[in-house]
Structure formats: structure tokens, C-alpha cells
Design a protein around this motif. Structure first.
Motif, mmCIF file in Angstrom:
data_model
loop_
_atom_site.group_PDB
_atom_site.id
_atom_site.type_symbol
_atom_site.label_atom_id
_atom_site.label_comp_id
_atom_site.label_asym_id
_atom_site.label_seq_id
_atom_site.Cartn_x
_atom_site.Cartn_y
_atom_site.Cartn_z
ATOM 1 N N ILE A 140 2.894 -1.933 -1.028
ATOM 2 C CA ILE A 140 2.024 -2.508 -2.061
ATOM 3 C C ILE A 140 0.582 -2.084 -1.811
ATOM 4 N N ALA A 141 -0.208 -2.051 -2.865
ATOM 5 C CA ALA A 141 -1.540 -1.451 -2.810
ATOM 6 C C ALA A 141 -2.616 -2.364 -2.219
ATOM 7 N N HIS A 142 -2.290 -3.045 -1.118
ATOM 8 C CA HIS A 142 -3.332 -3.660 -0.294
ATOM 9 C C HIS A 142 -3.804 -2.559 0.653
ATOM 10 N N VAL A 143 -4.678 -1.668 0.124
ATOM 11 C CA VAL A 143 -4.913 -0.389 0.797
ATOM 12 C C VAL A 143 -5.569 -0.533 2.163
ATOM 13 N N THR A 144 -6.260 -1.650 2.435
ATOM 14 C CA THR A 144 -6.856 -1.841 3.756
ATOM 15 C C THR A 144 -5.790 -1.838 4.841
ATOM 16 N N GLN A 145 -4.585 -2.281 4.507
ATOM 17 C CA GLN A 145 -3.520 -2.361 5.502
ATOM 18 C C GLN A 145 -3.108 -0.992 6.035
ATOM 19 N N TYR A 146 -3.440 0.060 5.292
ATOM 20 C CA TYR A 146 -3.064 1.412 5.689
ATOM 21 C C TYR A 146 -4.245 2.184 6.292
ATOM 22 N N SER A 147 -5.377 1.528 6.429
ATOM 23 C CA SER A 147 -6.599 2.214 6.853
ATOM 24 C C SER A 147 -6.618 2.466 8.354
ATOM 25 N N PRO A 148 -6.919 3.696 8.781
ATOM 26 C CA PRO A 148 -7.087 3.976 10.215
ATOM 27 C C PRO A 148 -8.220 3.173 10.841
ATOM 28 N N VAL A 149 -9.178 2.721 10.035
ATOM 29 C CA VAL A 149 -10.249 1.874 10.577
ATOM 30 C C VAL A 149 -9.681 0.536 11.034
ATOM 31 N N LEU A 150 -8.735 -0.022 10.272
ATOM 32 C CA LEU A 150 -8.095 -1.267 10.694
ATOM 33 C C LEU A 150 -7.371 -1.068 12.021
ATOM 34 N N ASP A 151 -6.709 0.069 12.192
ATOM 35 C CA ASP A 151 -6.042 0.358 13.465
ATOM 36 C C ASP A 151 -7.051 0.361 14.618
ATOM 37 N N THR A 152 -8.206 0.968 14.381
ATOM 38 C CA THR A 152 -9.246 1.016 15.411
ATOM 39 C C THR A 152 -9.740 -0.387 15.736
ATOM 40 N N VAL A 153 -9.965 -1.196 14.700
ATOM 41 C CA VAL A 153 -10.430 -2.573 14.905
ATOM 42 C C VAL A 153 -9.421 -3.361 15.727
ATOM 43 N N LEU A 154 -8.149 -3.230 15.410
ATOM 44 C CA LEU A 154 -7.111 -3.953 16.153
ATOM 45 C C LEU A 154 -7.101 -3.526 17.622
ATOM 46 N N SER A 155 -7.325 -2.232 17.862
ATOM 47 C CA SER A 155 -7.382 -1.734 19.233
ATOM 48 C C SER A 155 -8.599 -2.279 19.968
ATOM 49 N N ILE A 156 -9.738 -2.326 19.293
ATOM 50 C CA ILE A 156 -10.977 -2.852 19.879
ATOM 51 C C ILE A 156 -10.802 -4.319 20.265
ATOM 52 N N ILE A 157 -10.183 -5.080 19.377
ATOM 53 C CA ILE A 157 -9.952 -6.500 19.667
ATOM 54 C C ILE A 157 -8.993 -6.649 20.846
ATOM 55 N N LYS A 158 -7.928 -5.850 20.852
ATOM 56 C CA LYS A 158 -6.944 -5.916 21.930
ATOM 57 C C LYS A 158 -7.577 -5.630 23.286
ATOM 58 N N HIS A 159 -8.562 -4.740 23.305
ATOM 59 C CA HIS A 159 -9.218 -4.373 24.557
ATOM 60 C C HIS A 159 -10.388 -5.295 24.908
ATOM 61 N N GLY A 160 -10.539 -6.393 24.159
ATOM 62 C CA GLY A 160 -11.474 -7.441 24.544
ATOM 63 C C GLY A 160 -12.935 -7.196 24.223
ATOM 64 N N GLU A 161 -13.219 -6.283 23.304
ATOM 65 C CA GLU A 161 -14.628 -5.946 23.023
ATOM 66 C C GLU A 161 -15.405 -7.109 22.406
ATOM 67 N N ILE A 162 -14.717 -8.040 21.738
ATOM 68 C CA ILE A 162 -15.420 -9.230 21.229
ATOM 69 C C ILE A 162 -14.855 -10.509 21.858
ATOM 70 N N GLY A 163 -14.148 -10.345 22.959
ATOM 71 C CA GLY A 163 -13.602 -11.508 23.654
ATOM 72 C C GLY A 163 -12.426 -12.118 22.918
ATOM 73 N N GLU A 164 -12.247 -13.407 23.104
ATOM 74 C CA GLU A 164 -11.162 -14.133 22.449
ATOM 75 C C GLU A 164 -11.494 -14.364 20.978
ATOM 76 N N VAL A 165 -10.555 -14.060 20.095
ATOM 77 C CA VAL A 165 -10.766 -14.317 18.667
ATOM 78 C C VAL A 165 -10.693 -15.820 18.424
ATOM 79 N N LEU A 166 -11.763 -16.363 17.812
ATOM 80 C CA LEU A 166 -11.864 -17.798 17.576
ATOM 81 C C LEU A 166 -11.665 -18.167 16.108
ATOM 82 N N GLU A 167 -12.324 -17.416 15.221
ATOM 83 C CA GLU A 167 -12.305 -17.748 13.804
ATOM 84 C C GLU A 167 -12.237 -16.472 12.964
#
Length: 369
Positions: free
Chosen positions: A126-153
Motif C-alpha cells: 500500500i502507498a504509505h511510501v514512508t514505509q519503503y524509504s531508506p531514510v526510515l531504515d537509517t533512522v531505525l538503525s540510529i535508534i537501535k544503536h542508542g543515538e537518542i537513548g531510550e525512546v520515551l514518546e
């Protein structure tokens, strides 16, 4: 030899048309043959056939599905009141689907569509095009590696233009809900929300037929809170006429050591503030850009358009068929997004927090007293 995918295009001139260029995106993919188009409108059908170079054209999409052996059906109309019937017909014909969002207007219709696809082992993107974006993949990796700490909100808003409130929730909030689920790593488990009309809580008298096939709709201002796995809270709000320039449409990810701001769209840059105070004015730290290559790196890709998002999503669909895996925004994901939207109105209706999945599978506004 590479497979050639036989594609049928369903449009609906003056009733959602061909979405945001869904039909044209298929013409940019080399291993696709557009076999036929279907459109109830004579003039629209002629234009669409010429636009995509289809050999055949039909006034009734059901006849197209019965006549042509298709691999994929593109359900293009933006108006979603037609989506359920088109999905069911495509599934019965044994076709995989790429479609314009949102999925279906009610959870009952979503349930039927999911079952029809599952029982035939068919894939849907479905055309929720952000879900296919390589930028989203990068963001998920950044979060996983703790760059902004624990996700709160997670904090999201719509465009808050003339559609602000209920319509904004459906049309643009659906993108935000998809991003929330990606960051949170799963489905919301509960929702509490209030919907207003001219500063007063919405009542049955405020319920109207929504634009663009949405169905029953109400509210020019709403606010909702969701519970996600791992204790993450998600918030969404929209108020008619309150939009800024530039727009706030998107999602903020608030972490114990910083913030990430995600824009809705394919390959649009995100932004990161690595500051636990969430306030650059207090510390002197500045926002940095996130691209598909990482933090503060130039974007190496050149396909950052809405059409590029469609192409990426269609490629994800064909890869999922060949690899026998789920798409990045599957029928189940699409239903979960609709569930988050419906939960806003259901929570308002009963005046309390609701658990997801919802027991109410119709439009909650039809039960409002």
C-alpha cells in the motif's frame, strides 16, 4: 529468465482518479507489462489507456479481472469507499495488489480483505511510501544503536489545513500511524482520545458523511494517546486551520538523549538533535540531517519523489511474492493503521480508554448517541 509481471490498472475518474500517480509508476518498471486499464468513465478510460500504453481497456474492472490473466492489480482510486470491493474482486481473481491508501473505511471490511488475501496466499502493498524509504531504515538503525537513548514518546500531527481534525486523521494521520508502528516496533495496545467540534465534544449531531469516500466522520480538533510495547507512548493531534509553514506534518521521536524528526514521504531527510534537554537554545547543540547514508552525510540517491516511493513499494511487492515474505506495509499492517484511526472515535464514543484490537468493527461514529 526474469519474470514479466502482467498488471491491470483500476482507476475511477472523478472518484479518486488514479491516486497520486500510481498508474504511471508502473510504466517506469522494466519487467512490467500493463495489460489493461479499467475505468467507469469513458473519457478517463481513454486518457488512462493512452497514458500507460495499455493494449486493452474496460468500463468494468470485474470484466477485466475475469478476462485477463493478471499477476498484479493496481487499485489506484484515492477514495477508499471502493477499496474493499476492488480488493475482494482482485483476490478472487488470484491477483497480488498494490493500492492507494488508506486501506478500507471500516475494520469489518479490513478483516474481510485480509482473510480473502490470506486464504489465497496473496500479497498486498500500500502507498504509505514512508514505509519503503531508506531514510526510515537509517533512522531505525540510529535508534537501535542508542543515538537518542531510550525512546520515551512519539509525537505526531497532521497537516492541520482545512481538513484538520477527523479528515486529517484519516488522510494524513494514516501515514503518521505507520511511522509510529515502525518506530515502536509493533501494534498499539490501547488508545484514549477526545474529538471536538467547535471546542465542544463531538455528539451524534456533528456526524456527517466525510469527503473522498471516508464514510461517517466528525471533528475539527482531536487528540489521542496510544500505548505501545516497551512502555512507549504515542500521541497524535490535529486541529483545523492550525497548520504551520513549514508544516509540522510528521513524527517526532523523543528519546532520553535526543530527538529525531521524521517527515512523511519517500527519501525525505530526517533530523536529529542529540541533546537530552530537547532544547538547542539551552545547550548550543544543533540539529543534524539524516539521509539514507547516515547522520550529516549527503544523500547519495536521486529517486526521492512520490513516484520513486511507488516504484520502491512495487519492487517490494514483487520481491515479497518471489521471496514468499510479507511486504513492508502489508494488509495486516494496513489494517493495524486503520485500527489506530478507528480507536480515536471509539474511545471518544465510550468516553474511556479502549484496548486494541477493537471489539467494534464497524464505524464507531455510527454508534454515537
Amino acid at each position: 529468465m526474469a519474470k514479466t509481471w502482467r498488471v491491470g490498472i483500476i482507476g475511477s475518474t472523478a472518484r479518486g482518479n488514479y491516486g497520486h500517480g500510481v498508474d504511471v509508476a508502473f510504466t517506469k518498471i522494466p519487467d512490467v507489462t500493463i495489460v489493461a486499464v479499467a475505468d467507469h468513465d469513458d473519457a478517463g478510460r481513454v486518457q488512462a489507456q493512452k497514458r500507460v500504453g495499455a493494449a486493452n481497456a474496460y468500463s468494468d474492472y470485474r470484466k477485466m479481472l475475469a478476462t485477463k490473466q493478471l499477476d498484479i492489480v493496481a487499485i489506484c482510486p484515492r477514495w477508499m469507499d471502493q477499496h474493499h470491493d476492488m480488493i475482494m474482486a482482485a483476490a478472487e481473481a488470484g491477483c497480488h495488489i498494490y493500492m492507494e491508501k488508506p486501506f478500507c473505511p471500516t475494520l469489518k471490511e479490513c478483516d474481510e480483505a485480509v482473510r480473502a488475501l490470506e486464504m489465497r496466499h496473496l500479497k498486498l502493498g500500500i502507498a504509505h511510501v514512508t514505509q519503503y524509504s531508506p531514510v526510515l531504515d537509517t533512522v531505525l538503525s540510529i535508534i537501535k544503536h542508542g543515538e537518542i537513548g531510550e525512546v520515551l514518546e512519539l509525537r505526531g500531527r497532521g497537516k492541520e489545513d482545512r481538513r484538520g481534525g477527523g479528515e486529517d486523521l484519516w488522510v494524513l494521520g494514516s501515514h503518521v500511524m505507520g511511522m509510529m508502528r515502525s518506530i515502536a516496533g509493533g501494534n498499539a495496545s490501547s488508545c484514549i482520545a477526545t474529538v471536538f467540534n467547535k471546542q465542544a465534544p463531538v455528539t451524534k449531531a456533528n456526524v456527517v458523511e466525510g469527503a473522498e469516500g471516508i464514510g461517517l466522520l466528525a471533528g475539527d480538533h482531536l487528540r489521542a494517546q496510544y500505548s505501545f510495547p516497551n512502555g512507549v507512548s504515542g500521541y497524535f493531534a490535529s486541529k483545523r486551520g492550525a497548520g504551520g509553514s513549514p508544516t509540522r506534518f510528521g513524527l517526532q521521536v523523543m528519546g532520553s538523549r535526543g530527538i529525531i524528526e521524521l517527515q512523511s514521504g519517500y527519501l525525505k531527510p530526517a533530523f536529529i538533535l542529540q541533546d537530552s534537554s530537547w532544547s538547542p537554545g539551552r545547550t548550543g547543540k544543533t540539529w543534524k540531517t539524516i539521509t539514507s547514508a547516515g547522520i550529516d552525510k549527503a544523500e547519495p540517491r536521486t529517486d526521492g519523489t512520490y513516484e520513486g516511493g511507488h516504484i520502491a513499494a512495487i519492487r517490494d511487492l514483487t520481491d515479497s511474492v518471489e521471496g514468499q515474505r510479507d511486504t513492508r506495509c502489508s494488509a495486516e499492517d494496513s489494517r493495524a493503521i486503520v485500527e489506530m484511526i478507528a480507536a480515536v472515535f471509539e474511545s471518544h464514543r465510550i468516553g474511556a480508554e479502549v484496548e486494541l484490537p477493537l471489539k467494534t468493527r464497524g464505524n464507531p461514529l455510527s454508534l454515537l448517541t
